[in-house]
Design a protein around this motif. Structure first.
Motif, mmCIF file in Angstrom:
data_model
loop_
_atom_site.group_PDB
_atom_site.id
_atom_site.type_symbol
_atom_site.label_atom_id
_atom_site.label_comp_id
_atom_site.label_asym_id
_atom_site.label_seq_id
_atom_site.Cartn_x
_atom_site.Cartn_y
_atom_site.Cartn_z
ATOM 1 N N ARG A 156 -29.640 23.701 -7.615
ATOM 2 C CA ARG A 156 -30.107 22.598 -8.040
ATOM 3 C C ARG A 156 -31.576 22.274 -7.509
ATOM 4 O O ARG A 156 -32.368 21.581 -7.838
ATOM 5 C CB ARG A 156 -29.251 21.554 -7.150
ATOM 6 N N VAL A 157 -32.097 23.302 -6.491
ATOM 7 C CA VAL A 157 -33.512 23.400 -6.207
ATOM 8 C C VAL A 157 -34.166 24.253 -6.765
ATOM 9 O O VAL A 157 -35.391 23.961 -7.186
ATOM 10 C CB VAL A 157 -33.330 23.487 -4.627
ATOM 11 N N VAL A 158 -33.552 25.676 -7.037
ATOM 12 C CA VAL A 158 -34.500 26.549 -7.384
ATOM 13 C C VAL A 158 -33.903 27.152 -8.980
ATOM 14 O O VAL A 158 -34.623 28.140 -9.459
ATOM 15 C CB VAL A 158 -34.460 27.949 -6.497
ATOM 16 N N GLY B 214 -39.680 27.021 -5.985
ATOM 17 C CA GLY B 214 -39.390 25.433 -5.837
ATOM 18 C C GLY B 214 -38.735 25.106 -4.487
ATOM 19 O O GLY B 214 -38.085 24.082 -4.150
ATOM 20 N N LEU B 215 -38.359 26.146 -3.786
ATOM 21 C CA LEU B 215 -37.875 26.221 -2.618
ATOM 22 C C LEU B 215 -38.644 25.206 -1.455
ATOM 23 O O LEU B 215 -37.993 24.694 -0.678
ATOM 24 C CB LEU B 215 -37.301 27.530 -2.015
ATOM 25 N N LEU B 216 -39.876 25.329 -1.450
ATOM 26 C CA LEU B 216 -40.632 24.859 -0.622
ATOM 27 C C LEU B 216 -41.469 23.614 -1.268
ATOM 28 O O LEU B 216 -41.807 23.513 -2.450
ATOM 29 C CB LEU B 216 -41.891 25.559 -0.005
ATOM 30 N N ALA C 135 -32.377 23.964 6.501
ATOM 31 C CA ALA C 135 -33.722 23.690 5.851
ATOM 32 C C ALA C 135 -33.482 23.114 4.306
ATOM 33 O O ALA C 135 -34.121 22.312 3.849
ATOM 34 C CB ALA C 135 -34.771 24.931 5.829
ATOM 35 N N LEU C 136 -32.574 23.980 3.783
ATOM 36 C CA LEU C 136 -32.533 23.666 2.177
ATOM 37 C C LEU C 136 -31.858 22.222 2.093
ATOM 38 O O LEU C 136 -32.159 21.779 0.905
ATOM 39 C CB LEU C 136 -31.306 24.788 1.622
ATOM 40 N N ALA C 137 -30.950 21.944 3.024
ATOM 41 C CA ALA C 137 -30.292 20.577 3.016
ATOM 42 C C ALA C 137 -31.250 19.534 3.339
ATOM 43 O O ALA C 137 -31.134 18.065 3.095
ATOM 44 C CB ALA C 137 -29.199 20.260 3.851
ATOM 45 N N ALA C 138 -32.585 19.773 3.892
ATOM 46 C CA ALA C 138 -33.396 18.790 4.204
ATOM 47 C C ALA C 138 -34.059 18.300 2.987
ATOM 48 O O ALA C 138 -33.946 18.685 1.883
ATOM 49 C CB ALA C 138 -34.583 19.340 4.943
ATOM 50 N N ASP C 139 -34.632 17.045 2.891
ATOM 51 C CA ASP C 139 -35.219 16.495 1.790
ATOM 52 C C ASP C 139 -36.767 16.986 1.474
ATOM 53 O O ASP C 139 -37.203 17.000 0.199
ATOM 54 C CB ASP C 139 -35.469 14.978 1.759
ATOM 55 N N PHE C 140 -37.625 17.452 2.501
ATOM 56 C CA PHE C 140 -38.589 18.329 2.239
ATOM 57 C C PHE C 140 -38.676 19.527 3.240
ATOM 58 O O PHE C 140 -38.124 19.594 4.274
ATOM 59 C CB PHE C 140 -39.849 17.251 2.649
ATOM 60 N N ARG D 241 -40.231 35.078 0.835
ATOM 61 C CA ARG D 241 -41.640 34.696 1.954
ATOM 62 C C ARG D 241 -42.168 33.799 1.160
ATOM 63 O O ARG D 241 -41.998 33.256 0.016
ATOM 64 C CB ARG D 241 -42.342 36.035 2.016
ATOM 65 N N ALA D 242 -42.869 32.850 2.130
ATOM 66 C CA ALA D 242 -43.578 31.623 1.620
ATOM 67 C C ALA D 242 -44.277 31.230 0.284
ATOM 68 O O ALA D 242 -43.782 30.581 -0.542
ATOM 69 C CB ALA D 242 -44.294 31.104 2.666
ATOM 70 N N PRO D 243 -44.822 32.439 -0.015
ATOM 71 C CA PRO D 243 -45.559 32.379 -1.544
ATOM 72 C C PRO D 243 -44.505 32.433 -2.634
ATOM 73 O O PRO D 243 -44.597 31.612 -3.567
ATOM 74 C CB PRO D 243 -46.337 33.468 -1.782
ATOM 75 N N GLU D 244 -43.404 33.106 -2.518
ATOM 76 C CA GLU D 244 -42.261 32.999 -3.611
ATOM 77 C C GLU D 244 -41.518 31.921 -3.482
ATOM 78 O O GLU D 244 -41.206 31.402 -4.430
ATOM 79 C CB GLU D 244 -41.523 34.209 -3.594
ATOM 80 N N ALA D 245 -41.255 31.549 -2.172
ATOM 81 C CA ALA D 245 -40.436 30.323 -1.955
ATOM 82 C C ALA D 245 -41.237 29.025 -2.586
ATOM 83 O O ALA D 245 -40.611 28.362 -3.246
ATOM 84 C CB ALA D 245 -40.300 30.263 -0.547
ATOM 85 N N GLU D 246 -42.488 29.073 -2.433
ATOM 86 C CA GLU D 246 -43.122 27.835 -3.048
ATOM 87 C C GLU D 246 -43.036 28.084 -4.577
ATOM 88 O O GLU D 246 -42.957 27.118 -5.178
ATOM 89 C CB GLU D 246 -44.537 27.858 -2.642
#
Length: 257
Positions: free
Chosen positions: A148-150, A174-176, A112-117, A166-171
């Motif tokens: 480089r993402v987070v 900057g992970l999401l 998932a990390l390697a994806a562009d979105f 979890r999703a809220p923290e990931a967003e």
């Protein structure tokens, strides 16, 4: 795999094992990405998972159990193969969208990390579990991509401790790319893929290539690479089509050339 209107959709389909990856699954994904890159008919790719989650990582029995019987040369071959999947995701000439729900752990988190979105619903949770099985957190390029993402601080915590995010923290970190309503990640990923597939494919491909290439470049080299890339694209059909569409007051008809 489903393919229509320039969008390929690949769904990991071992729901009884939370889509845990096998040796064959790694190789199939690597080979599929290479094939789609050669064909040039796909303009966007959606990766998803069947059932309760995206991907729980490598299968404990079929991979971890099997690797205990391998010698160093065999282990190196295996680890290089898993890394080739990440390279293929980053180097393919089309955008990749991960539609994440439920667990994305271990290799699943790195894919998932390697994806562009990364489009996720509120059930999504990421865990880079490698240290928890006694291995380096820097697996499959995670130590390169995640900072480089987070950022280095968050990446250190996630890779060192292997804790769930979890999703809220990931967003928040900057992970999401986007969080949807529950159950809507796949639909939103398909919508984004259709938008990208209808757009200027060559411009997207070069943008992706530059984002990857310039991560380790000094500014002067980056600016020069940008200039060379733009000069080539300014000779392309899409650049001329934009001008014709603008002056003709109509939507552009992108050719990807």
């Amino acid at each position: 795999m489903d393919r229509r209107d320039g969008v390929a959709t690949v769904t990991l389909d071992r729901p009884e094992k939370l889509n845990a990856l096998t040796f064959g699954a790694y190789a199939d994904l690597r080979d599929l990405l290479a094939e789609l890159s050669r064909e040039r008919s796909v303009r966007a790719l959606v990766l998803g998972g069947e059932g309760r989650g995206f991907c729980s990582g490598g299968d404990v029995d079929e991979i971890i159990g099997a690797t205990l019987a391998m010698d160093t040369a065999q282990l190196l071959d295996f680890n290089r193969m898993t890394g080739q999947v990440v390279r293929a995701l980053r180097e393919c000439p089309f955008p990749v969208i991960a539609a994440v729900h439920g667990v994305a752990a271990g290799a699943g988190a790195v894919i998932a990390l390697a994806a562009d979105f990364r489009i996720a619903d509120p059930t999504a949770r990421f865990a880079f579990l490698f240290t928890r099985v006694g291995l380096s957190g820097g697996d499959m390029g995670a130590a390169y991509l995640l900072p480089r993402v987070v950022g280095l601080g968050h990446a250190t915590r996630l890779l060192m401790l292997g804790e769930q995010v979890r999703a809220p923290e990931a967003e928040r970190i900057g992970l999401l790319s986007e969080v949807t309503e529950e159950g809507k990640a796949s639909a939103r990923a398909a919508e984004l893929a259709a938008h990208l597939a209808a757009g200027p494919a060559l411009a997207y491909a070069q943008t992706k290539a530059l984002l990857t290439a310039e991560l380790d470049m000094p500014l002067a080299a980056s600016v020069e690479l940008d200039a060379n890339t733009q000069a080539l694209l300014m000779n392309g059909e899409d650049y001329r089509e934009f001008h014709a569409a603008f002056t003709g007051k109509r939507p552009p008809q992108w050719k990807g050339r």
